[in-house]
Design a protein around this motif. Structure first.
Motif, PDB file in Angstrom:
ATOM      1  N   ARG A 180     -16.788 -25.429 -28.713  1.00 27.56           N
ATOM      2  CA  ARG A 180     -15.683 -26.146 -29.038  1.00 27.56           C
ATOM      3  C   ARG A 180     -14.967 -25.791 -27.618  1.00 27.56           C
ATOM      4  O   ARG A 180     -15.353 -24.942 -26.538  1.00 27.56           O
ATOM      5  CB  ARG A 180     -14.713 -25.487 -29.924  1.00 27.56           C
ATOM      6  CG  ARG A 180     -14.392 -24.192 -29.633  1.00 27.56           C
ATOM      7  CD  ARG A 180     -13.228 -23.630 -30.678  1.00 27.56           C
ATOM      8  NE  ARG A 180     -12.753 -22.370 -30.307  1.00 27.56           N
ATOM      9  CZ  ARG A 180     -11.782 -22.196 -29.469  1.00 27.56           C
ATOM     10  NH1 ARG A 180     -11.194 -22.985 -28.846  1.00 27.56           N
ATOM     11  NH2 ARG A 180     -11.139 -20.796 -29.368  1.00 27.56           N
ATOM     12  N   PHE A 181     -13.946 -26.679 -27.495  1.00 25.12           N
ATOM     13  CA  PHE A 181     -13.256 -26.788 -26.179  1.00 25.12           C
ATOM     14  C   PHE A 181     -12.059 -25.982 -26.322  1.00 25.12           C
ATOM     15  O   PHE A 181     -11.238 -26.131 -27.378  1.00 25.12           O
ATOM     16  CB  PHE A 181     -12.810 -28.198 -26.010  1.00 25.12           C
ATOM     17  CG  PHE A 181     -11.880 -28.029 -24.328  1.00 25.12           C
ATOM     18  CD1 PHE A 181     -12.636 -28.091 -23.083  1.00 25.12           C
ATOM     19  CD2 PHE A 181     -10.691 -28.295 -24.507  1.00 25.12           C
ATOM     20  CE1 PHE A 181     -11.960 -28.056 -22.040  1.00 25.12           C
ATOM     21  CE2 PHE A 181      -9.772 -28.527 -23.323  1.00 25.12           C
ATOM     22  CZ  PHE A 181     -10.404 -28.362 -22.057  1.00 25.12           C
ATOM     23  N   ASP A 182     -11.829 -25.021 -25.421  1.00 25.21           N
ATOM     24  CA  ASP A 182     -10.657 -24.055 -25.565  1.00 25.21           C
ATOM     25  C   ASP A 182      -9.618 -24.690 -24.567  1.00 25.21           C
ATOM     26  O   ASP A 182      -9.784 -24.544 -23.214  1.00 25.21           O
ATOM     27  CB  ASP A 182     -11.050 -22.487 -25.067  1.00 25.21           C
ATOM     28  CG  ASP A 182     -10.038 -21.734 -25.510  1.00 25.21           C
ATOM     29  OD1 ASP A 182      -8.799 -21.914 -24.785  1.00 25.21           O
ATOM     30  OD2 ASP A 182     -10.296 -20.716 -26.252  1.00 25.21           O
ATOM     31  N   ALA A 183      -8.616 -24.968 -25.051  1.00 24.36           N
ATOM     32  CA  ALA A 183      -7.366 -25.448 -24.039  1.00 24.36           C
ATOM     33  C   ALA A 183      -6.842 -24.431 -23.091  1.00 24.36           C
ATOM     34  O   ALA A 183      -6.415 -24.921 -22.233  1.00 24.36           O
ATOM     35  CB  ALA A 183      -6.237 -26.479 -25.074  1.00 24.36           C
ATOM     36  N   LYS A 184      -6.549 -23.394 -23.683  1.00 30.63           N
ATOM     37  CA  LYS A 184      -6.027 -22.151 -22.941  1.00 30.63           C
ATOM     38  C   LYS A 184      -6.996 -21.814 -21.734  1.00 30.63           C
ATOM     39  O   LYS A 184      -6.483 -21.714 -20.711  1.00 30.63           O
ATOM     40  CB  LYS A 184      -5.888 -20.971 -23.734  1.00 30.63           C
ATOM     41  CG  LYS A 184      -4.748 -21.120 -24.874  1.00 30.63           C
ATOM     42  CD  LYS A 184      -4.406 -19.917 -25.607  1.00 30.63           C
ATOM     43  CE  LYS A 184      -3.473 -20.035 -26.631  1.00 30.63           C
ATOM     44  NZ  LYS A 184      -3.247 -18.892 -27.423  1.00 30.63           N
TER      45      LYS A 184
END
Length: 225
Positions: A180-184
């Motif tokens: 998944r893509f982690d925005a932080k």
């Protein structure tokens, strides 16, 4: 088939014909010599490698979905534990399979070569057919077969840091990790897979007269789940 036997003699472990196709089996030690003759012999001239794949025989002969209770109408369960069929495979776990084409003679041939599970190595045929390059990389990536002599044997379908070989029969269908893509962090991260494994029991749906019977899949955790 007779011609193949005359040319290769003892180099052939097996030579069979079925469903209109010819299959030969060779040992790993004889593979390159046989492949070169298949390409260069005037009476064979298999100048093109159409495909290369691998068969995993880990669960061969085991069938937990066998049933003799399905009827011609309605639906029936497709699985009964007591009906499970188990038969141990007696040979090596993996077989590398080559599909060859002779354009000159309009013939096709399947070549099979078994490799051991503990160290599944086999000579690369990239020096005979250049098209084997990506096929062998794919077989390495998905099945873990090591092609000795390949100039650039690395993953081609999965990430370079991927662990395991997803087309092996003992690789979990839900995988081991999810991406998944982690925005932080502003990057993609791997995490333990969150899907819960479950076994769905298939139901046979048949058409009776002019009506089609549709049966909803059982809900997880329900009495049919």
């Amino acid at each position: 088939m007779k011609q193949l036997g005359e040319i290769f003699e003892d180099a052939l472990v097996a030579c069979e014909e079925g469903f209109g196709e010819v299959m030969i089996e060779v040992s790993k030690d004889d593979l390159l010599d046989v492949m070169k003759q298949l390409r260069d012999h005037d009476d064979l001239a298999f100048e093109q490698l159409i495909d290369l794949t691998v068969v995993d025989y880990l669960t061969y002969g085991q069938d937990e979905w066998a049933t003799t209770e399905a009827t011609s109408v309605g639906f029936g369960r497709g699985r009964e534990e007591s009906q499970a069929v188990k038969q141990a495979w007696q040979r090596e776990r993996f077989a590398v399979v080559y599909h060859l084409l002779s354009i000159a003679h309009n013939r096709r041939l399947r070549v099979k070569c078994f490799v051991k599970e503990n160290r599944p190595t086999i000579p690369s045929v990239i020096g005979i057919w250049a098209s084997a390059n990506w096929y062998e990389r794919e077989a390495f990536d998905l099945f873990g077969i090591l092609f000795t002599g390949h100039p650039d044997l690395r993953r081609i379908m999965t990430d370079y840091g991927f662990v395991g070989h997803p087309f092996r029969k003992d690789f979990p269908l839900i995988g081991n990790v999810e991406l998944r893509f982690d925005a932080k962090q502003n990057r993609c991260v791997y995490e333990p897979v969150s899907i819960e494994p479950r076994v769905l029991v298939p139901r046979v749906i048949r058409k009776h007269k002019d009506e089609t019977i549709y049966v909803a899949a059982p809900e997880p955790g329900g009495k049919d789940g």
